[in-house]
Design an enzyme around this catalytic site. Structure first.
Site: not given
Length: 162
Positions: A28, A85, A97, A133
Site C-alpha cells: 500500500y 508503528e 470500523g 485520524y
C-alpha cells in the site's frame, strides 16, 4: 451490517500473519521491496524479547486488521507513551470500523498503562488515513516536528566513531 469486531493479542505462531499484514502495508505504501523482516525476526523480537506488541482485529473468525505498537517515554510528562508503528486493515475490511476498533483498543491500553499519549506517523500522501485520524479519531497533526532516522551504514559508522 458488518460482523462484530474482536481484538485479540498476537501469540507465538502468528509470525506469518504479522508478516502478511506488514507486506500488505508495504505494498500500500509503495515500498514492498523495503520489507526485510522474516517470521524468525518477529518470533525473536516480539515473542521472545518483547520489543513490540501486536493485536489483530477479527471478523467472522478471520484476522482483518493488525496494530503493532511499543511503549516509549515522555520525560516532560514523566509517563510512558504508546507508539503505534503499524496499523493495517485489509482492503476488503476497510470502512467497517476495523481501524477504529484497533485504535480504540490501543487508546484503552494507553489509559490502563497510565500513558501520557498515543503517537504515530502517516505518510503525507495518505490522505484517507490522515482524514480518518483527524476527523474520526480527533488526533492532532504535529507540524512543528521533524522525523530523523539513523540507519544502515550511517548508523554503523556513527556508532563506531569515537
Amino acid at each position: 451490517m458488518p460482523a462484530s469486531i474482536i481484538i485479540r493479542k498476537a501469540q507465538p505462531g502468528d509470525e506469518s500473519l504479522i508478516l502478511k499484514f506488514v507486506r500488505e502495508l508495504a505494498i500500500y505504501e509503495k515500498a514492498e521491496d523495503k520489507v526485510k523482516a522474516t517470521e524468525e525476526h518477529y518470533r525473536k523480537t516480539i515473542f521472545e524479547k518483547h520489543f513490540a506488541h501486536v493485536v489483530f482485529a477479527c471478523q467472522d473468525g478471520k484476522e482483518v486488521g493488525m496494530a503493532l505498537y511499543f511503549f516509549n517515554y515522555s520525560t516532560w510528562e514523566g509517563k510512558p507513551g504508546l507508539y503505534l508503528e503499524d496499523l493495517m486493515v485489509s482492503q476488503d475490511a476497510r470502512a467497517n470500523g476495523v481501524g477504529t476498533a484497533l485504535l480504540r483498543h490501543l487508546a484503552k491500553t494507553a489509559v490502563e498503562m497510565d500513558c501520557a499519549r498515543v503517537e504515530w506517523m502517516a505518510l503525507d500522501w495518505n490522505t484517507p488515513a490522515i482524514d480518518f485520524y483527524v476527523h474520526k479519531v480527533k488526533a492532532k497533526v504535529l507540524d512543528e516536528w521533524s522525523t530523523f532516522r539513523l540507519d544502515g551504514q550511517a548508523l554503523l559508522d556513527f556508532a563506531s566513531t569515537d
